[in-house]
Scaffold this active site. Structure first.
Site, PDB file in Angstrom:
ATOM      1  N   GLY A 122      20.014   0.078  19.415  1.00 42.80           N
ATOM      2  CA  GLY A 122      21.215  -0.470  19.183  1.00 42.80           C
ATOM      3  C   GLY A 122      22.068  -0.493  20.410  1.00 42.80           C
ATOM      4  N   HIS A 143      18.723  -6.928  25.633  1.00 43.99           N
ATOM      5  CA  HIS A 143      18.106  -6.767  24.317  1.00 43.99           C
ATOM      6  C   HIS A 143      17.613  -8.269  23.651  1.00 43.99           C
ATOM      7  CE1 HIS A 143      20.128  -2.905  24.318  1.00 43.99           C
ATOM      8  NE2 HIS A 143      18.998  -2.429  23.977  1.00 43.99           N
TER       9      HIS A 143
END
Ligand code: PAF
Length: 283
Positions: free
Chosen positions: A31, A37
């Protein structure tokens, strides 16, 4: 996009979504998603029929429990980013789902794990290797996407995947940088404005080393020394290491020649924020 919390449900969903040889891509994350990402998710989206993002802050890879507690968590924000990047499934297990009572297995890649980052963070790569092995076994993807920014982690994952015949192709994706060169990291938000400005010294030192090499400097020890000097000249940076190593076994090189590729790895602290960066050196 579906958010799934159990292994059984994920397997059942993937079983019914991919019956006709559709390919699965997995992007393992903890996360705190940033553009680095997102680039992994985009590569997976372009190359695979079904994209799974795993979202699990893995307790076993934190050698400092305070760091684990401090790790930023915002599932709502991360889900929105994942959905916009075209993720089909988020697998977000609870710690008990990954480490049921009695869990007693460690995957270890000692030769690659006890040096560099592993020397400063004992047990870190055993935690990474164990959770990544589990995630790869759970998802059984065709491809798994990892950033080159975490260079040592990438080599550990490639090694375990080959050694344990996991059968998932490990895809290395380039580091994404801020406009001034700082490599994107979930830790960058913890830098003060002054530390943030100072942190650019890492990429600056690496880019300079690549330039020197391209201009003919093939002495790896000299190149590493120049990187270390540039970083040490920045008052807010506390250098941990600057090395030029073989890209696969991460052993230090003394010279670079046209037949051996080399990578420069660097780690430094800015206050209590530890940052890493690297650059592949090509002539
Ligand atoms: O790079 C990370 O975010 C983590 O180390 C990983 C690969 C998701 C394992 O927890």
């Amino acid at each position: 996009m579906h958010i799934i919390h159990t292994i059984a449900q994920l397997r059942s969903e993937l079983g019914s979504t991919t019956p006709n040889g559709k390919s699965i891509g997995v992007v393992p994350t903890m996360g705190a998603l940033h553009d680095g990402h997102i680039s992994l998710l985009q590569s997976a989206r372009e190359q695979c029929d079904v994209v799974v993002m795993t979202l699990f802050v893995n307790p076993t890879q934190f050698n400092d429990p305070a760091d684990f507690l401090k790790y930023p968590r915002d599932v709502a924000r991360d889900s929105l980013i994942a959905e916009n990047a075209g993720v089909d499934f988020i697998f977000a297990p609870a710690p008990d789902e990954m480490y049921a009572q009695g869990f007693d297995t460690v995957v270890s890649v000692p030769g690659l794990s006890n040096i560099l980052e592993g020397a400063s963070r004992p047990g870190h790569f055993d935690g990474v290797a164990t959770v990544v092995t589990k995630l790869l076994n759970i998802v059984r993807a065709d491809r798994a996407y990892f950033g080159q920014k975490d260079y040592q982690q990438l080599q550990v994952v490639k090694r375990l995947s080959a050694d344990l015949n996991i059968g998932t192709e490990i895809v290395a994706c380039p580091t994404v940088r801020e406009p001034d060169g700082l490599a994107m990291s979930s830790r960058n938000v913890r830098l003060t404005p002054g530390q943030r400005r100072a942190a650019v010294v890492l990429s600056k030192a690496l880019f300079e080393a690549r330039k020197s090499m391209q201009a003919g400097e093939m002495d790896a020890v000299k190149l590493a020394g120049a990187i270390a000097k540039t970083v040490s000249d920045e008052p807010l940076a506390k250098l941990d290491y600057a090395v030029i190593v073989d890209p696969e076994n991460l052993k230090p090189l003394t010279t670079i020649d046209l037949t051996n590729r080399a990578v420069a790895l660097i780690a430094a602290k800015f206050g209590d924020v530890r940052l890493i960066d690297n650059i592949e050196l090509f002539r």
